[in-house]
Design an enzyme around this catalytic site. Structure first.
Site, PDB file in Angstrom:
ATOM      1  N   GLU A 153       5.781  -0.929  -6.927  1.00  0.00           N
ATOM      2  CA  GLU A 153       5.908  -1.287  -8.344  1.00  0.00           C
ATOM      3  C   GLU A 153       7.327  -1.595  -8.813  1.00  0.00           C
ATOM      4  O   GLU A 153       7.837  -0.973  -9.736  1.00  0.00           O
ATOM      5  CB  GLU A 153       5.328  -0.150  -9.215  1.00  0.00           C
ATOM      6  CG  GLU A 153       3.909   0.206  -8.831  1.00  0.00           C
ATOM      7  CD  GLU A 153       3.349   1.358  -9.661  1.00  0.00           C
ATOM      8  OE1 GLU A 153       4.071   1.911 -10.499  1.00  0.00           O
ATOM      9  OE2 GLU A 153       2.171   1.699  -9.454  1.00  0.00           O
ATOM     10  N   GLU A 263      -5.549   0.358  -3.892  1.00  0.00           N
ATOM     11  CA  GLU A 263      -5.873   1.430  -4.849  1.00  0.00           C
ATOM     12  C   GLU A 263      -7.002   0.991  -5.770  1.00  0.00           C
ATOM     13  O   GLU A 263      -6.891   1.041  -6.989  1.00  0.00           O
ATOM     14  CB  GLU A 263      -4.625   1.785  -5.682  1.00  0.00           C
ATOM     15  CG  GLU A 263      -3.421   2.089  -4.826  1.00  0.00           C
ATOM     16  CD  GLU A 263      -2.192   2.521  -5.638  1.00  0.00           C
ATOM     17  OE1 GLU A 263      -2.330   2.884  -6.815  1.00  0.00           O
ATOM     18  OE2 GLU A 263      -1.096   2.499  -5.073  1.00  0.00           O
ATOM     19  N   SER A 613     -52.042  -3.870 -14.922  1.00  0.00           N
ATOM     20  CA  SER A 613     -51.160  -2.707 -15.018  1.00  0.00           C
ATOM     21  C   SER A 613     -51.789  -1.602 -15.885  1.00  0.00           C
ATOM     22  O   SER A 613     -52.850  -1.093 -15.555  1.00  0.00           O
ATOM     23  CB  SER A 613     -49.783  -3.140 -15.532  1.00  0.00           C
ATOM     24  OG  SER A 613     -48.855  -2.110 -15.368  1.00  0.00           O
TER      25      SER A 613
HETATM   26  C1  XIL Z   1      -1.501   8.367  -9.224  1.00  0.00           C
HETATM   27  C2  XIL Z   1      -2.284   9.574  -8.789  1.00  0.00           C
HETATM   28  O1  XIL Z   1      -3.600   9.177  -8.542  1.00  0.00           O
HETATM   29  C3  XIL Z   1      -2.246  10.636  -9.842  1.00  0.00           C
HETATM   30  O2  XIL Z   1      -2.887  11.813  -9.395  1.00  0.00           O
HETATM   31  C4  XIL Z   1      -0.816  10.938 -10.227  1.00  0.00           C
HETATM   32  O3  XIL Z   1      -0.784  11.849 -11.278  1.00  0.00           O
HETATM   33  C5  XIL Z   1      -0.090   9.698 -10.606  1.00  0.00           C
HETATM   34  O4  XIL Z   1      -0.188   8.741  -9.573  1.00  0.00           O
HETATM   35  N1  XIL Z   1      -0.233   3.506  -8.629  1.00  0.00           N
HETATM   36  C6  XIL Z   1       0.085   4.161  -7.494  1.00  0.00           C
HETATM   37  C7  XIL Z   1      -0.457   5.512  -7.243  1.00  0.00           C
HETATM   38  O5  XIL Z   1       0.723   3.574  -6.613  1.00  0.00           O
HETATM   39  O6  XIL Z   1       0.415   6.305  -6.497  1.00  0.00           O
HETATM   40  C8  XIL Z   1      -0.815   6.210  -8.509  1.00  0.00           C
HETATM   41  O7  XIL Z   1      -1.438   7.444  -8.193  1.00  0.00           O
HETATM   42  C9  XIL Z   1      -1.671   5.329  -9.363  1.00  0.00           C
HETATM   43  C10 XIL Z   1      -0.970   4.074  -9.736  1.00  0.00           C
END
Ligand code: XIL
Length: 715
Positions: A153, A263, A613
């Site tokens: 990011e 994700e 039916s």
């Molecule tokens: C999130 C986790 O799922 C949460 O438990 C934590 O509190 C914050 O991070 N992008 C990412 C992940 O790359 O690492 C993030 O994960 C969600 C957004």
């Protein structure tokens, strides 16, 4: 009919749908890409959750436990226990591990940015610390981690800025993308075998996408090893559009050797992205519409991924179930629910059909026969695909309840540039008539393009998919037509004026010498949720009778259709349905009225009863309660007669026991197939009929009627 409400009736009608062998996620995608999951500590220590992971997934990402903050909370302090547990789980079960992540502006080792006095460090200090971190972690897991999200990011979400990099402490210290380059340099040194990824969210947004591409291109041009791009995939049920998603996937695949969806989750609200602030939807109930929007979004994105699977190695869901989802359970974001049970999304994702993926829809759509005058939508093509178009420029979503193929429970329409919404059924619809409604932002309404039909306890739209054998219910110009009249009769038992449709054949009432011809009568009942209009309108009784009579295939007869009172009870309460009130109306009030006002032959040998039916249940019960009233009995798609109940009758055997269903009503096909020989052996004139290729719908019943009436009043 909104088919969900039909399920209750289907169950009652002894219909069961054959379950096909269920593939797991990783099995379903074995020829396409790996299926991954982000896990927490509970997931890898709870036996049931461990088992689910092993069964469904072949790649794992640690949700939080390998992040810098988790393993390296302070200078010189390493806390690897949780990360080790996940790594060991992967080692023991031979599951590949995606490393996530080595550097990020969140959940990072923030101590790296500062000196002892709390001032920002020089970039050289930061780089030395980053190098130590990245190389220590990568070496520790080199045997089990196959790829790393090196940097997470880095690109800003701000649209109107010349600086594509996100504001962060890294940027404050370095002032250019050099810190990203350095991280990749350190990673490449640490483990030359690991694939190195740049990972980001909102990666399908065309503006952000170009920035990601420029960043990665810049690194590659600088000679850095960048193997892949991680498309995070924190999406929602409205977006990204298929176009943006497909273009992004294709562009990333063209740039790097490996693309991973890292994700994936799909929220039911309009938020998307990886920002750590989001709505948890605390008070939102996930409606059926939202569930369908979600299953459809998953389906359409996976369809694109399957199409472009060559450069795509793995698709990772962000969390194991809704119970684990970082978005909270009310975002309903994943294929497994709060109880780790598969949802519709799971079934859609695992049940896909390659033939459907590869199908080519012919662009020869024509308006359906059920369009309102002057309307040209919906349309049907020569293969049976139905395309809907609704104008609703301000709507958030439009769903059509038709189109249950491919595991879908309806068709989600997509907004077009002109403000209209369009959608095509995923697979061709069965031939014949189908009820449907549309949902515009949750309001269930009739598509303004179609006529209205009573079914599902309400007026609905309908589409007619042309049937190859449709001539038998066509409006023919070469035959004489009978009449369909609406009668009102007083019913003392219900203290109401009730209605019925009465079909009288062509020539009815004509004098033959000094007398008028008298006719036998068929009493014909609709199904649950329908009424007395259903047989005459969607059942095409007038056309079917006119055509059969004109062709000499059946006797001229009267057909009477009244409301069977089947809707006066709630859905699911049909088991407690009391036949008495309707039986009284039919036997004590309607039949005497018809015999008193029409030219009938008023005796058992000239009276038949049939129903579809729920109407077949009524027919079944009433004919057994009062076998002396009707000589010919017909059950379409519902009840089945058995020898035992018939053997108790004290009157002469009925002249006909007709039992039919649609070929797709497997439970009934089996039941009828089993009962018919037994009934015949016991001396009954049992006649079975199965309508080829149709389900619990009106083409099954139009055809049943066509097969049934030629057998009437022949004895
Ligand atoms: C999130 C986790 O799922 C949460 O438990 C934590 O509190 C914050 O991070 N992008 C990412 C992940 O790359 O690492 C993030 O994960 C969600 C957004």
């Amino acid at each position: 009919m909104r088919k969900k409400s039909f399920i209750a009736v289907l169950c009652l009608a002894f219909v069961c749908v054959g379950a096909s062998a269920q593939k797991t996620l990783k099995e379903a995608y074995k020829n396409y890409f790996s299926i991954g999951v982000a896990v927490n500590q509970r997931n890898v220590t709870n036996p049931a959750q461990q088992a689910l992971i092993i069964k469904e997934f072949n790649s794992i990402t640690a949700e939080n436990d390998m992040k810098p903050i988790s393993v390296h909370p302070a200078e010189g302090k390493w806390t690897f226990e949780n990360a080790d547990r996940i790594a060991d789980f992967c080692r023991q079960n031979h599951i590949k591990l995606r490393g996530h992540c080595l550097a990020w502006h969140n959940q990072f080792c923030d101590w790296m940015f500062y000196d002892k006095k709390g001032r920002l460090v020089k970039k050289e200090v930061l780089y030395a610390r980053m190098k130590d971190h990245i190389q220590t972690v990568m070496k520790r897991y080199a045997d089990v981690v196959y790829c790393w999200d090196v940097f997470n990011e880095c690109i800003t979400d701000e649209v109107f800025t010349r600086q594509p990099l996100r504001k962060s402490k890294f940027f404050d210290i370095v002032g250019s993308e050099e810190f990203i380059h350095k991280a990749f340099e350190f990673a490449a040194e640490a483990d030359p075998n690991a694939l190195l990824f740049y990972n980001d969210y909102n990666e399908c947004d065309p503006v952000k996408r170009e920035r990601i591409i420029n960043l990665v291109k810049g690194m590659k041009d600088a000679g850095l090893k960048v193997d892949g791009i991680g498309m995070q995939g924190h999406y929602n049920v409205y977006g990204p559009t298929e176009k943006d998603f497909e273009e992004s996937l294709v562009k990333y695949e063209a740039l790097v050797d490996h693309v991973h969806i890292t994700e994936l989750d799909i929220r039911v609200n309009q938020e998307m992205g990886g920002q750590l602030r989001f709505s948890r939807n605390e008070n939102v109930k996930v409606s059926d519409d939202l569930k369908l929007l979600q299953a459809t979004q998953y389906d359409r994105l996976f369809r694109i991924m399957r199409r472009h699977h060559k450069g795509l190695d793995v698709v990772t869901f962000w969390n194991l179930s809704d119970a684990d989802s970082w978005l909270g359970p009310n975002n309903y974001a994943l294929p497994f629910d709060m109880n780790y049970k598969p949802k519709d999304t799971y079934r859609v994702l695992t049940g896909f059909d390659e033939a459907v993926d590869n199908a080519v829809v012919k662009e020869d759509f024509q308006p359906v026969a059920t369009c309102q005058p002057g309307q040209e939508w919906p349309k049907v093509n020569s293969q049976g695909y139905v395309r809907f178009r609704v104008v609703a420029p301000q709507a958030k979503y439009v769903i059509c309840s038709a189109g249950w193929g491919g595991g879908m429970k309806g068709t989600v329409l997509r907004k077009q540039d002109d403000g209209s919404w369009m959608g095509t059924t995923l697979v061709p619809e069965d031939e014949g008539f189908h009820y449907y409604t549309i949902s515009v932002d949750g309001a269930q309404v009739i598509d303004p393009g179609t006529n209205s039909y009573y079914g599902g306890c309400r007026w609905q739209g309908g589409v007619e998919v042309p049937a190859k054998d449709g001539a038998f219910f066509a409006d023919r110009t070469d035959v004489e037509h009978g009449a369909m009249q609406l009668i009102n009769f007083y019913s003392p038992s219900t203290k109401q004026v009730r209605t019925a449709y009465v079909y009288t054949p062509a020539g009815y009432g004509k004098l033959q010498g000094k007398t008028q011809k008298r006719y036998p009568v068929l009493y014909l009942q609709h199904g649950w949720g329908e009424n007395e209009t259903s047989w005459p309108v969607q059942g095409k009784v007038g056309q079917i009778m006119d055509n059969l009579i004109a062709d000499g295939k059946c006797q001229p007869m009267i057909v009477v259709m009244t409301y069977g009172m089947t809707n006066d009870i709630r859905i699911g309460g049909l088991r407690g349905f009391d036949i008495k009130p309707f039986q009284t109306v039919l036997l004590d009030e309607l039949i005497p009225y018809v015999d008193g006002h029409f030219l009938t032959k008023a005796n058992r040998a000239n009276r038949a009863m049939a129903g579809l039916s729920m109407g077949s249940m009524e027919t079944h019960t009433i004919t057994l309660n009062h076998p002396e009233v009707f000589g010919y009995w017909g059950l379409f798609s519902g009840a089945v007669y058995n020898v035992e109940e018939l053997s108790k009758l004290t009157v002469a055997k009925p002249s006909l026991l007709f039992m039919s269903c649609g070929g797709k009503e497997q439970g009934l096909v089996d039941a009828i197939g089993k009962m018919t020989p037994a009934l015949k052996a016991a001396g009954y004139n049992a006649v079975p009929y199965v309508s080829p290729g149709t389900a619990h719908e009106f083409l099954s019943w139009r055809r049943s009627l066509k097969e049934f009436v030629p057998l009437l009043f022949t004895k």
